[in-house]
Scaffold this motif. Structure first.
Motif, PDB file in Angstrom:
ATOM      1  N   VAL A 186       0.847  -1.195   0.000  1.00 43.51           N
ATOM      2  CA  VAL A 186       0.000   0.000   0.000  1.00 43.51           C
ATOM      3  C   VAL A 186       0.879   1.241   0.000  1.00 43.51           C
ATOM      4  O   VAL A 186       1.849   1.336   0.766  1.00 43.51           O
ATOM      5  CB  VAL A 186      -0.923   0.019   1.251  1.00 43.51           C
ATOM      6  N   LEU A 187       0.522   2.195  -0.860  1.00 49.54           N
ATOM      7  CA  LEU A 187       1.191   3.497  -0.856  1.00 49.54           C
ATOM      8  C   LEU A 187       0.257   4.509  -0.210  1.00 49.54           C
ATOM      9  O   LEU A 187      -0.899   4.649  -0.624  1.00 49.54           O
ATOM     10  CB  LEU A 187       1.500   3.938  -2.290  1.00 49.54           C
ATOM     11  N   VAL A 188       0.739   5.175   0.833  1.00 52.91           N
ATOM     12  CA  VAL A 188      -0.026   6.252   1.456  1.00 52.91           C
ATOM     13  C   VAL A 188       0.656   7.561   1.079  1.00 52.91           C
ATOM     14  O   VAL A 188       1.850   7.749   1.364  1.00 52.91           O
ATOM     15  CB  VAL A 188      -0.076   6.094   2.996  1.00 52.91           C
ATOM     16  N   VAL A 189      -0.084   8.465   0.453  1.00 51.85           N
ATOM     17  CA  VAL A 189       0.488   9.754   0.052  1.00 51.85           C
ATOM     18  C   VAL A 189      -0.032  10.820   1.010  1.00 51.85           C
ATOM     19  O   VAL A 189      -1.233  11.055   1.101  1.00 51.85           O
ATOM     20  CB  VAL A 189       0.102  10.121  -1.397  1.00 51.85           C
ATOM     21  N   GLY A 190       0.901  11.445   1.748  1.00 54.40           N
ATOM     22  CA  GLY A 190       0.512  12.482   2.709  1.00 54.40           C
ATOM     23  C   GLY A 190       0.705  11.993   4.133  1.00 54.40           C
ATOM     24  O   GLY A 190       0.129  10.981   4.525  1.00 54.40           O
ATOM     25  N   GLY A 191       1.572  12.687   4.874  1.00 52.31           N
ATOM     26  CA  GLY A 191       1.896  12.262   6.244  1.00 52.31           C
ATOM     27  C   GLY A 191       1.283  13.147   7.297  1.00 52.31           C
ATOM     28  O   GLY A 191       1.884  13.408   8.339  1.00 52.31           O
ATOM     29  N   GLY A 192       0.060  13.651   7.044  1.00 53.26           N
ATOM     30  CA  GLY A 192      -0.702  14.345   8.085  1.00 53.26           C
ATOM     31  C   GLY A 192      -1.378  13.321   8.973  1.00 53.26           C
ATOM     32  O   GLY A 192      -1.070  12.123   8.882  1.00 53.26           O
ATOM     33  N   PRO A 193      -2.288  13.753   9.846  1.00 54.02           N
ATOM     34  CA  PRO A 193      -2.914  12.792  10.754  1.00 54.02           C
ATOM     35  C   PRO A 193      -3.594  11.630  10.041  1.00 54.02           C
ATOM     36  O   PRO A 193      -3.459  10.486  10.484  1.00 54.02           O
ATOM     37  CB  PRO A 193      -3.931  13.637  11.535  1.00 54.02           C
ATOM     38  N   ILE A 215      -3.661   2.454  -3.289  1.00 55.10           N
ATOM     39  CA  ILE A 215      -3.115   3.794  -3.065  1.00 55.10           C
ATOM     40  C   ILE A 215      -4.090   4.592  -2.210  1.00 55.10           C
ATOM     41  O   ILE A 215      -5.293   4.632  -2.477  1.00 55.10           O
ATOM     42  CB  ILE A 215      -2.863   4.497  -4.414  1.00 55.10           C
ATOM     43  N   VAL A 216      -3.541   5.186  -1.157  1.00 54.73           N
ATOM     44  CA  VAL A 216      -4.359   5.994  -0.251  1.00 54.73           C
ATOM     45  C   VAL A 216      -3.904   7.439  -0.397  1.00 54.73           C
ATOM     46  O   VAL A 216      -2.714   7.728  -0.233  1.00 54.73           O
ATOM     47  CB  VAL A 216      -4.166   5.542   1.217  1.00 54.73           C
ATOM     48  N   ILE A 217      -4.822   8.309  -0.710  1.00 58.83           N
ATOM     49  CA  ILE A 217      -4.478   9.719  -0.891  1.00 58.83           C
ATOM     50  C   ILE A 217      -4.936  10.476   0.353  1.00 58.83           C
ATOM     51  O   ILE A 217      -6.132  10.550   0.650  1.00 58.83           O
ATOM     52  CB  ILE A 217      -5.178  10.311  -2.135  1.00 58.83           C
ATOM     53  N   ALA A 218      -3.950  11.021   1.082  1.00 59.94           N
ATOM     54  CA  ALA A 218      -4.243  11.760   2.324  1.00 59.94           C
ATOM     55  C   ALA A 218      -3.518  13.098   2.256  1.00 59.94           C
ATOM     56  O   ALA A 218      -2.717  13.440   3.125  1.00 59.94           O
ATOM     57  CB  ALA A 218      -3.792  10.941   3.527  1.00 59.94           C
ATOM     58  N   THR A 219      -3.802  13.829   1.194  1.00 59.62           N
ATOM     59  CA  THR A 219      -3.002  15.021   0.884  1.00 59.62           C
ATOM     60  C   THR A 219      -3.563  16.305   1.492  1.00 59.62           C
ATOM     61  O   THR A 219      -3.089  17.402   1.176  1.00 59.62           O
ATOM     62  CB  THR A 219      -2.859  15.170  -0.641  1.00 59.62           C
ATOM     63  N   VAL A 231      -2.974  -1.659 -10.330  1.00 62.59           N
ATOM     64  CA  VAL A 231      -3.632  -0.811  -9.323  1.00 62.59           C
ATOM     65  C   VAL A 231      -5.080  -1.277  -9.127  1.00 62.59           C
ATOM     66  O   VAL A 231      -5.858  -1.327 -10.075  1.00 62.59           O
ATOM     67  CB  VAL A 231      -3.605   0.679  -9.753  1.00 62.59           C
ATOM     68  N   ARG A 232      -5.410  -1.663  -7.903  1.00 59.22           N
ATOM     69  CA  ARG A 232      -6.765  -2.128  -7.601  1.00 59.22           C
ATOM     70  C   ARG A 232      -7.643  -1.019  -7.039  1.00 59.22           C
ATOM     71  O   ARG A 232      -8.818  -0.938  -7.298  1.00 59.22           O
ATOM     72  CB  ARG A 232      -6.708  -3.263  -6.563  1.00 59.22           C
ATOM     73  N   SER A 233      -7.039  -0.167  -6.193  1.00 59.63           N
ATOM     74  CA  SER A 233      -7.883   0.848  -5.531  1.00 59.63           C
ATOM     75  C   SER A 233      -7.113   2.141  -5.305  1.00 59.63           C
ATOM     76  O   SER A 233      -5.893   2.127  -5.075  1.00 59.63           O
ATOM     77  CB  SER A 233      -8.370   0.308  -4.176  1.00 59.63           C
ATOM     78  N   VAL A 234      -7.832   3.245  -5.393  1.00 60.88           N
ATOM     79  CA  VAL A 234      -7.299   4.562  -5.021  1.00 60.88           C
ATOM     80  C   VAL A 234      -8.357   5.181  -4.109  1.00 60.88           C
ATOM     81  O   VAL A 234      -9.514   5.313  -4.487  1.00 60.88           O
ATOM     82  CB  VAL A 234      -7.066   5.465  -6.250  1.00 60.88           C
TER      83      VAL A 234
END
Ligand code: ADP
Ligand code: SF4
Length: 690
Positions: free
Chosen positions: A381-388, A467-471, A630-633
């Motif tokens: 898993v790729l997590v983009v964005g290191g906020g909470p 892929i998790v977008i937490a931007t 890529v399965r999920s964003v």
């Protein structure tokens, strides 16, 4: 020392960790939720675990909010769920019985609120009933019946409650409220009579088996307008010194008792309560947002407290005692003192916490604060964005055993938390990122990449299936928010700033107008920062009060006081019209009358816009996904919809919990439903003496 047992009247606690009564917004309407929440505290090592306020009869009805009640025998089974759950882990169960006096809303029961003397009812255009002698007798009998029910339910510690201006007993005690001229009014001995009677009735009814605790607010924190710990507060403790089996001491002022870290530090109640141990030989428990084990030990060593009381620290980390016992100090998820937990009590709804996303979800979603299900696959898993949101998602996915890459554009993790914790009073909020950053640093399965501003080509490299977008989001400058529906004139002027400009260290010239259409904490803390830097600051709001939303965190009064102390000019009931670089024009929200004010800079606090560019770019390349595996964003946190830090943490946690587990998100929680039976239709509220 913290793990030594202690005798409390006829019962014995295994250690010094005492979860004092605290509200959950769940209570009688959610018995399974409540039982599971309390069970987590017992499993996590708290020696004593208490209920929240538990109304003794329909004179204490706080509808439309939910809390515990023990109005009739029918309430016993619900409470027993909690007692049994707590006992399963060797902890003692306590119950905080209350007659709320003038604070009761009684919107369901329609009983008239009661008090020592005539006074307005809270929040309604009515007055309370000033009790006569028969009414007083009924209060005593009702409390006694409730205590007997609590004993039958299996509680070990039964409270008499006289604190937080939420008790008829402090209504009688306080000269501010009690203007009676009979033997329940006048001299302190008289004003304390009902408290003494209820205490002795309770000891007489249940004292053979149960410890009787007195929760007493020793000071009203109202200066000369209320009683203090040096006068009547102290004399009450002297008068009743060894009568209760346990003194649970705090202040008779709920806002101060629950004050946030913005206005108080750890141990803030000690100046008020530390005298108590010198007056009584009975055990004493007190609170002060204690999370430091060294501080706890020193409190016991110095004879300030015998038991470390905690509400918020036990919410943020139900396993705090076990972590101390096991020497896992770095694993403690320390309370940040933000009062998100309290806010749900006022706003209406089950408890939530910024630090602990599992609180309130123990039964509903079966979330354990320390345990999480193992991974379902070898997915990377790729997590983009290191906020909470991103931090929590990466942490919880890592705990599940998934291989995770966390990419953050900046050279530091924490996102908005790292930025906001630089603002005045918000330093403790950095615990949100400190805790998670440390945990991640200990994990093999999560790799963190700083200074990695991810573009669509960096993401679609064929390495990550999910892929998790937490931007996150950015603050808007057009003024559109609760009040304005359209951008104000001059919003593109270079001297218009946002909180993001403040975080970026922009040099802001005075005089400054801050236009706060969010009404939460940001307007007040930026006003404080700029004012402390020596600028003339006006805080403008379309609302009647500054930071109106902070009524839910109990900070409203403190914020107004702070603004006055700092000479921040308040311009309330005003909406922004225009800015030209030298003046701000605003209009009264009622009359529309215009007002022009000199201002070299304007700081606008309104809506935030999600940073979803990367997400949209990925959607535009959807046809490439299958070929790249890529399965999920998934969007989470502020870039899904801007909200509180608590919401972002929750979103990250929920994603990780549900990843490859949940098919239909709408069906993934349980509800407590009322089941109608013939007998329940016949039920009456039992208030007659047994
Ligand atoms: P949330 O509260 O949802 O976690 P924050 O704004 O606190 O949101 O955090 C978002 C984080 O994402 C910020 O630290 C920001 O620097 C980072 N970020 C934004 N866009 C990117 C990107 N394209 N690549 C990597 N990190 C990003
Ligand atoms: Fe502490 Fe905030 Fe959690 Fe309440 S919501 S327990 S104050 S971290």
């Amino acid at each position: 020392m913290l793990f030594e047992p202690l005798q409390i009247g006829p019962v014995r606690t295994k250690n010094r960790f005492f979860q004092v009564p605290h509200c959950t917004g769940m209570g009688t309407l959610y018995p399974h939720h409540t039982a599971k929440l309390r069970e987590m505290k017992a499993e996590g090592g708290w020696g004593v675990v208490c209920t929240e306020l538990c109304g003794i009869d329909p004179h204490t009805d706080v509808s439309p909010f939910s809390f515990e009640k023990i109005w009739s025998d029918d309430d016993i089974p619900g409470l027993q769920l909690m007692v049994n759950a707590v006992h399963r882990h060797g902890a003692l169960a306590g119950i905080e019985l209350v007659h709320e006096g003038s604070a009761a809303s009684n919107r369901l029961s329609r009983y008239r609120a009661q008090s020592a003397s005539a006074r307005p009812t809270r929040g309604m255009p009515t007055q309370v009933r000033a009790l006569d002698r028969d009414d007083i007798l009924e209060v005593r009998q009702s409390h006694r019946r409730a205590a007997l029910r609590a004993k039958r339910a299996g509680f070990d510690i039964i409270y008499v409650y006289a604190s937080h201006t939420l008790s008829i007993l402090t209504d009688f005690l306080s000269e501010r409220v009690n203007r009676r001229d009979d033997d329940y009014g006048g001299a302190l001995e008289n004003r304390a009579r009902l408290l003494k009677e209820v205490l002795s009735d309770t000891k007489d009814a249940v004292g053979d088996q149960c410890a009787v605790a007195l929760r007493f607010g020793v000071d009203e924190v109202l200066g000369k307008d209320g009683y203090g710990w040096q006068d009547d507060g102290r004399r009450v403790v002297e008068m009743l010194a060894d009568v209760p089996d346990l003194w649970d001491v705090n202040v008779n002022n709920l806002d101060f008792d629950m004050m946030t870290s913005r206005f108080t530090d750890e141990g803030y109640q000690e100046p008020f309560t530390s005298f108590v141990k010198g007056v009584t030989d009975k055990p004493v428990v007190g609170v002060g947002r204690y999370t430091s084990p060294d501080r706890m030990v020193s409190l016991i060593k110095k004879g300030v407290l015998d038991l470390i009381g905690a509400a918020r620290p036990s919410i943020a980390d139900p396993f705090l005692p076990n972590k101390i016992r096991d020497g896992r100090i770095e694993d403690i998820r320390e309370c940040i003192g933000c009062n998100m937990c309290l806010s749900m009590q006022y706003a209406g709804g089950p408890i939530r916490c910024t630090q602990n996303p599992t609180i309130g979800e123990e039964w509903r979603r079966n979330w354990h604060p320390e345990k999480i299900q193992r991974r379902k696959s070898d997915a990377r898993v790729l997590v983009v964005g290191g906020g909470p949101a991103g931090l929590e998602a990466a942490l919880a996915l890592g705990k599940r055993g998934y291989e995770v890459a966390l990419a953050e554009a900046r050279d530091v993790l924490g996102g908005r938390v790292t930025q906001e914790s630089q603002l005045p009073g918000l330093r403790a909020w950095s615990r949100v990122s400190d805790y998670r950053t440390y945990q991640l640093s200990q994990m093999q399965s999560v790799q963190t990449f700083l200074e990695s501003d991810m573009q669509v080509e960096d993401v679609l490299v064929g390495e990550f299936g999910d892929i998790v977008i937490a931007t996150g989001s950015k603050w808007q400058r057009n003024g559109i928010g609760r009040c304005l529906r359209q951008a104000f004139d001059g919003c593109t002027h270079e001297a218009v700033y946002t909180p993001d400009s403040v975080f970026a260290g922009a040099v802001i010239e005075g005089p400054i107008v801050i236009y706060d259409d969010e009404s939460y904490y940001m307007g007040g803390v930026i006003a404080e920062k700029l004012s402390k830097e020596g600028h003339a600051v006006t805080l403008m709001t379309p609302e009647a009060e500054v930071s109106g939303m902070l009524r839910f965190t109990g900070e409203l009064q403190s914020v107004q006081t702070r603004m006055h102390e700092l000479d921040v000019r308040i311009a309330s009931n005003r909406k922004l019209v225009s800015f030209d670089g030298s003046s701000v024009t605003s209009a009264c929200v009622y009359s529309g009358r215009l007002h022009v004010q000199e201002a070299a800079s304007l700081v606008v606090i309104c809506l935030r816009e999600p940073n979803d560019r990367l997400y949209k770019d990925l959607l535009n390349r959807k046809s490439d996904w299958p070929g790249l595996g890529v399965r999920s964003v998934t969007l989470i946190g502020d870039c899904y919809a801007p909200g509180t830090i608590a919401e972002a943490i929750y979103a990250g946690h929920r994603f990780a919990r549900e990843f490859q587990e949940v098919q239909d998100q709408n069906e993934d929680f349980r509800l407590e439903r009322i089941v109608l039976e013939e007998s329940s239709l016949q039920q009456r509220c039992t208030t007659v003496p047994e």
